[in-house]
Design a protein around this motif. Sequence first.
Motif, PDB file in Angstrom:
ATOM      1  N   MET A   1      17.719 -30.878  23.119  1.00  0.00           N
ATOM      2  CA  MET A   1      19.002 -31.041  22.461  1.00  0.00           C
ATOM      3  C   MET A   1      18.910 -30.642  20.984  1.00  0.00           C
ATOM      4  N   ARG A   2      17.746 -30.916  20.396  1.00  0.00           N
ATOM      5  CA  ARG A   2      17.548 -30.593  18.990  1.00  0.00           C
ATOM      6  C   ARG A   2      17.766 -29.104  18.728  1.00  0.00           C
ATOM      7  N   TYR A   3      17.263 -28.265  19.612  1.00  0.00           N
ATOM      8  CA  TYR A   3      17.379 -26.823  19.426  1.00  0.00           C
ATOM      9  C   TYR A   3      18.809 -26.335  19.622  1.00  0.00           C
ATOM     10  N   LEU A   4      19.569 -27.007  20.473  1.00  0.00           N
ATOM     11  CA  LEU A   4      20.989 -26.663  20.620  1.00  0.00           C
ATOM     12  C   LEU A   4      21.755 -26.988  19.344  1.00  0.00           C
ATOM     13  N   TYR A   5      21.431 -28.112  18.725  1.00  0.00           N
ATOM     14  CA  TYR A   5      22.063 -28.461  17.451  1.00  0.00           C
ATOM     15  C   TYR A   5      21.694 -27.449  16.364  1.00  0.00           C
ATOM     16  N   ILE A   6      20.437 -27.041  16.341  1.00  0.00           N
ATOM     17  CA  ILE A   6      20.016 -26.041  15.354  1.00  0.00           C
ATOM     18  C   ILE A   6      20.763 -24.737  15.570  1.00  0.00           C
ATOM     19  N   LEU A   7      20.846 -24.290  16.821  1.00  0.00           N
ATOM     20  CA  LEU A   7      21.552 -23.043  17.140  1.00  0.00           C
ATOM     21  C   LEU A   7      23.039 -23.147  16.783  1.00  0.00           C
ATOM     22  N   ALA A   8      23.672 -24.243  17.165  1.00  0.00           N
ATOM     23  CA  ALA A   8      25.090 -24.425  16.846  1.00  0.00           C
ATOM     24  C   ALA A   8      25.294 -24.455  15.331  1.00  0.00           C
ATOM     25  N   GLY A   9      24.370 -25.077  14.600  1.00  0.00           N
ATOM     26  CA  GLY A   9      24.453 -25.105  13.145  1.00  0.00           C
ATOM     27  C   GLY A   9      24.299 -23.724  12.536  1.00  0.00           C
ATOM     28  N   PRO A  29      35.819 -26.198   7.405  1.00  0.00           N
ATOM     29  CA  PRO A  29      35.514 -26.787   8.713  1.00  0.00           C
ATOM     30  C   PRO A  29      34.196 -26.293   9.300  1.00  0.00           C
ATOM     31  N   PHE A  30      33.860 -25.049   9.057  1.00  0.00           N
ATOM     32  CA  PHE A  30      32.608 -24.517   9.584  1.00  0.00           C
ATOM     33  C   PHE A  30      31.405 -25.147   8.891  1.00  0.00           C
ATOM     34  N   TYR A  31      31.502 -25.369   7.586  1.00  0.00           N
ATOM     35  CA  TYR A  31      30.407 -26.029   6.865  1.00  0.00           C
ATOM     36  C   TYR A  31      30.301 -27.503   7.257  1.00  0.00           C
ATOM     37  N   LEU A  32      31.422 -28.145   7.516  1.00  0.00           N
ATOM     38  CA  LEU A  32      31.365 -29.532   7.974  1.00  0.00           C
ATOM     39  C   LEU A  32      30.706 -29.627   9.347  1.00  0.00           C
ATOM     40  N   LEU A  33      31.032 -28.695  10.226  1.00  0.00           N
ATOM     41  CA  LEU A  33      30.364 -28.663  11.529  1.00  0.00           C
ATOM     42  C   LEU A  33      28.868 -28.394  11.377  1.00  0.00           C
ATOM     43  N   THR A  34      28.518 -27.504  10.468  1.00  0.00           N
ATOM     44  CA  THR A  34      27.109 -27.218  10.222  1.00  0.00           C
ATOM     45  C   THR A  34      26.391 -28.473   9.758  1.00  0.00           C
ATOM     46  N   ALA A  35      27.002 -29.217   8.848  1.00  0.00           N
ATOM     47  CA  ALA A  35      26.397 -30.466   8.373  1.00  0.00           C
ATOM     48  C   ALA A  35      26.208 -31.443   9.532  1.00  0.00           C
ATOM     49  N   PHE A  36      27.181 -31.516  10.414  1.00  0.00           N
ATOM     50  CA  PHE A  36      27.067 -32.387  11.578  1.00  0.00           C
ATOM     51  C   PHE A  36      25.904 -31.957  12.466  1.00  0.00           C
ATOM     52  N   PHE A  37      25.866 -30.677  12.832  1.00  0.00           N
ATOM     53  CA  PHE A  37      24.826 -30.195  13.744  1.00  0.00           C
ATOM     54  C   PHE A  37      23.433 -30.305  13.128  1.00  0.00           C
ATOM     55  N   TRP A  38      23.295 -29.874  11.894  1.00  0.00           N
ATOM     56  CA  TRP A  38      21.975 -29.910  11.268  1.00  0.00           C
ATOM     57  C   TRP A  38      21.571 -31.328  10.907  1.00  0.00           C
ATOM     58  N   GLY A  39      22.523 -32.186  10.648  1.00  0.00           N
ATOM     59  CA  GLY A  39      22.204 -33.585  10.403  1.00  0.00           C
ATOM     60  C   GLY A  39      21.636 -34.251  11.642  1.00  0.00           C
ATOM     61  N   ARG A  40      22.042 -33.792  12.801  1.00  0.00           N
ATOM     62  CA  ARG A  40      21.537 -34.318  14.070  1.00  0.00           C
ATOM     63  C   ARG A  40      20.215 -33.668  14.490  1.00  0.00           C
ATOM     64  N   SER A  41      19.941 -32.474  13.992  1.00  0.00           N
ATOM     65  CA  SER A  41      18.780 -31.742  14.489  1.00  0.00           C
ATOM     66  C   SER A  41      17.541 -31.871  13.618  1.00  0.00           C
ATOM     67  N   PRO A 135      22.236 -40.370  -2.643  1.00  0.00           N
ATOM     68  CA  PRO A 135      22.596 -38.956  -2.750  1.00  0.00           C
ATOM     69  C   PRO A 135      23.276 -38.372  -1.522  1.00  0.00           C
ATOM     70  N   CYS A 136      23.078 -38.927  -0.345  1.00  0.00           N
ATOM     71  CA  CYS A 136      23.667 -38.354   0.880  1.00  0.00           C
ATOM     72  C   CYS A 136      24.591 -39.353   1.556  1.00  0.00           C
ATOM     73  N   HIS A 137      25.262 -40.228   0.791  1.00  0.00           N
ATOM     74  CA  HIS A 137      26.060 -41.284   1.401  1.00  0.00           C
ATOM     75  C   HIS A 137      27.218 -40.753   2.221  1.00  0.00           C
ATOM     76  N   TYR A 138      27.739 -39.595   1.905  1.00  0.00           N
ATOM     77  CA  TYR A 138      28.880 -39.074   2.648  1.00  0.00           C
ATOM     78  C   TYR A 138      28.472 -38.508   3.992  1.00  0.00           C
ATOM     79  N   ASP A 139      27.185 -38.330   4.211  1.00  0.00           N
ATOM     80  CA  ASP A 139      26.712 -37.800   5.485  1.00  0.00           C
ATOM     81  C   ASP A 139      26.657 -38.864   6.569  1.00  0.00           C
ATOM     82  N   THR A 140      26.773 -40.125   6.207  1.00  0.00           N
ATOM     83  CA  THR A 140      26.685 -41.184   7.197  1.00  0.00           C
ATOM     84  C   THR A 140      27.893 -41.176   8.143  1.00  0.00           C
ATOM     85  N   ALA A 141      28.959 -40.499   7.753  1.00  0.00           N
ATOM     86  CA  ALA A 141      30.124 -40.429   8.642  1.00  0.00           C
ATOM     87  C   ALA A 141      29.838 -39.588   9.870  1.00  0.00           C
ATOM     88  N   PHE A 142      28.820 -38.768   9.804  1.00  0.00           N
ATOM     89  CA  PHE A 142      28.488 -37.932  10.946  1.00  0.00           C
ATOM     90  C   PHE A 142      27.580 -38.701  11.868  1.00  0.00           C
TER      91      PHE A 142
END
Length: 142
Positions: A1-9, A29-41, A135-142
């Motif tokens: 799953m990690r690699y799918l998140y990396i690819l999607a990011g 929106p594309f950068y927000l999705l990237t933050a979501f995917f890479w934050g998970r991967s 420094p990354c408090h806004y990333d917790t929403a993902f």
Amino acid sequence: MRYLYILAGLITFGIGTVTIWVPGIPTTPFYLLTAFFWGRSSERLHSWLINNKHYKTYIHEGIYQRKLSQRGRIVIYLVTAAMMSIPFFTSGKLWLQITLVLASLSQIISMEGFYRGWWMNNWFLVKEDDEAKKPCHYDTAF
């Protein structure tokens, strides 16, 4: 799953970066999705993204700190109006012309409301004190 998140990011980051120079397509929106995917991967990819100059300009400063200037917003409105004028003048369909005008007006009203503080006051705004503590408090929403 990690690699799918990396690819999607990678895909969303590439599209987001290209849309910086393509009028009429939003970058955020594309950068927000990237933050979501890479934050998970990967913590390393996520850290790289939030330190990227485009992310800082369009997401962190533009949304979280509301630093998009009036001139920048006017440029966005003019570019959007130029892109919407193509189908407005070529379609000949009244319902589409009305929809395009209403979409432009809603964009202007919502962006001005956001940047002038009429609405969504506490959704994204980051205080400088909070930023120093977490420094990354806004990333917790993902």
